[in-house]
Scaffold this motif. Structure first.
Motif, PDB file in Angstrom:
ATOM      1  N   VAL A 228      -7.461  22.566  -7.199  1.00  0.00           N
ATOM      2  CA  VAL A 228      -8.630  23.398  -7.475  1.00  0.00           C
ATOM      3  C   VAL A 228      -9.321  23.816  -6.189  1.00  0.00           C
ATOM      4  O   VAL A 228      -9.724  24.973  -6.011  1.00  0.00           O
ATOM      5  CB  VAL A 228      -9.605  22.633  -8.412  1.00  0.00           C
ATOM      6  N   LEU A 229      -9.507  22.878  -5.273  1.00  0.00           N
ATOM      7  CA  LEU A 229     -10.161  23.195  -3.998  1.00  0.00           C
ATOM      8  C   LEU A 229      -9.370  24.240  -3.222  1.00  0.00           C
ATOM      9  O   LEU A 229      -9.930  25.157  -2.608  1.00  0.00           O
ATOM     10  CB  LEU A 229     -10.330  21.925  -3.167  1.00  0.00           C
ATOM     11  N   GLU A 230      -8.068  24.107  -3.217  1.00  0.00           N
ATOM     12  CA  GLU A 230      -7.248  25.078  -2.490  1.00  0.00           C
ATOM     13  C   GLU A 230      -7.370  26.462  -3.108  1.00  0.00           C
ATOM     14  O   GLU A 230      -7.426  27.483  -2.398  1.00  0.00           O
ATOM     15  CB  GLU A 230      -5.776  24.616  -2.506  1.00  0.00           C
ATOM     16  N   ALA A 231      -7.443  26.509  -4.454  1.00  0.00           N
ATOM     17  CA  ALA A 231      -7.593  27.809  -5.112  1.00  0.00           C
ATOM     18  C   ALA A 231      -8.944  28.439  -4.758  1.00  0.00           C
ATOM     19  O   ALA A 231      -9.040  29.637  -4.526  1.00  0.00           O
ATOM     20  CB  ALA A 231      -7.462  27.631  -6.624  1.00  0.00           C
ATOM     21  N   ARG A 232      -9.982  27.615  -4.728  1.00  0.00           N
ATOM     22  CA  ARG A 232     -11.307  28.159  -4.388  1.00  0.00           C
ATOM     23  C   ARG A 232     -11.371  28.595  -2.931  1.00  0.00           C
ATOM     24  O   ARG A 232     -12.018  29.585  -2.586  1.00  0.00           O
ATOM     25  CB  ARG A 232     -12.386  27.115  -4.672  1.00  0.00           C
ATOM     26  N   ARG A 233     -10.691  27.846  -2.052  1.00  0.00           N
ATOM     27  CA  ARG A 233     -10.654  28.256  -0.635  1.00  0.00           C
ATOM     28  C   ARG A 233     -10.012  29.628  -0.505  1.00  0.00           C
ATOM     29  O   ARG A 233     -10.474  30.503   0.246  1.00  0.00           O
ATOM     30  CB  ARG A 233      -9.877  27.226   0.183  1.00  0.00           C
ATOM     31  N   GLY A 234      -8.916  29.831  -1.269  1.00  0.00           N
ATOM     32  CA  GLY A 234      -8.271  31.142  -1.221  1.00  0.00           C
ATOM     33  C   GLY A 234      -9.187  32.241  -1.732  1.00  0.00           C
ATOM     34  O   GLY A 234      -9.218  33.345  -1.189  1.00  0.00           O
ATOM     35  N   ASP A 235      -9.939  31.925  -2.795  1.00  0.00           N
ATOM     36  CA  ASP A 235     -10.862  32.923  -3.344  1.00  0.00           C
ATOM     37  C   ASP A 235     -11.959  33.251  -2.345  1.00  0.00           C
ATOM     38  O   ASP A 235     -12.337  34.401  -2.166  1.00  0.00           O
ATOM     39  CB  ASP A 235     -11.452  32.378  -4.642  1.00  0.00           C
TER      40      ASP A 235
END
Length: 201
Positions: A181-188
């Motif tokens: 989840v954190l990695e997805a938010r970082r990408g966003d």
């Protein structure tokens, strides 16, 4: 509240009789009252007395339960006593009316207080009844978790492409999900930053 008791002349205090300062032929007499009048009664007495003009009056005052006045003794029965009693009757009558009015006002205020108390009691009972009759409030649904951005990598895929774990290593699924989840938010956040950067050029 006590009822009003009329004030009346009960005696002539002969021992208090003195020579008048008005004239040597006059005397100062003391008429004893059944009780010492209050200031309101005294005001009413002089209110009536001052409303009439009489030539034979020489001086009159009230003190220590006595009406004191200067006079010629020959005028007391025919003139001064009737004149004084007229003012006494007026003060008594007006005092009775005022006392009755005060009684009525007190009763009115008591009635209003009782009515208000009844209204408050009824309101209280209605509020309590409504509260007791109300159904239990529904449980508040927990807020739905924020959807994971489309760019997020599924947990299973992440696990498939992850480096091999050392032998006997224990994988924490919750930790892996959080990292995903954190990695997805970082990408966003990176995508939003780039878009904002290009807009501000």
């Amino acid at each position: 509240m006590d009822e009003f008791t009329d004030i009346v002349i009960v005696d002539l205090d002969v021992n208090r009789t003195t020579w008048s300062r008005v004239h040597s032929s006059m005397r100062t007499l003391h008429l004893k009252l059944n009780r010492d009048p209050n200031p309101e009664w005294t005001r009413l007495f002089f209110e009536e007395r001052n409303s009439r003009v009489e030539l034979k009056r020489h001086g009159l005052w009230i003190e220590d339960g006595y009406i004191v006045f200067d006079c010629l003794l020959i005028d007391v029965d025919d003139y001064h006593l009737p004149d004084i009693r007229q003012s006494i009757d007026y003060a008594n009558a007006r005092s009775r009316v005022l006392v009755e009015e005060r009684h009525a006002e007190v009763e009115r205020l008591r009635g209003e207080a009782r009515t208000e108390q009844h209204m408050l009691t009824a309101l209280r009972a209605g509020i309590r009844h409504t509260r007791e009759a109300a159904p239990d409030l529904p449980a508040v649904d927990a807020p739905e978790p924020e959807p994971i951005a489309e760019a997020a990598v599924p947990m299973q895929a992440s696990l498939e492409h992850a480096d091999p774990m050392p032998p006997q290593a224990v994988v924490d699924p919750l930790h892996v999900e959080r990292e995903t989840v954190l990695e997805a938010r970082r990408g966003d956040w990176r995508a939003r930053f780039r878009a904002a950067f290009h807009r501000n050029k």
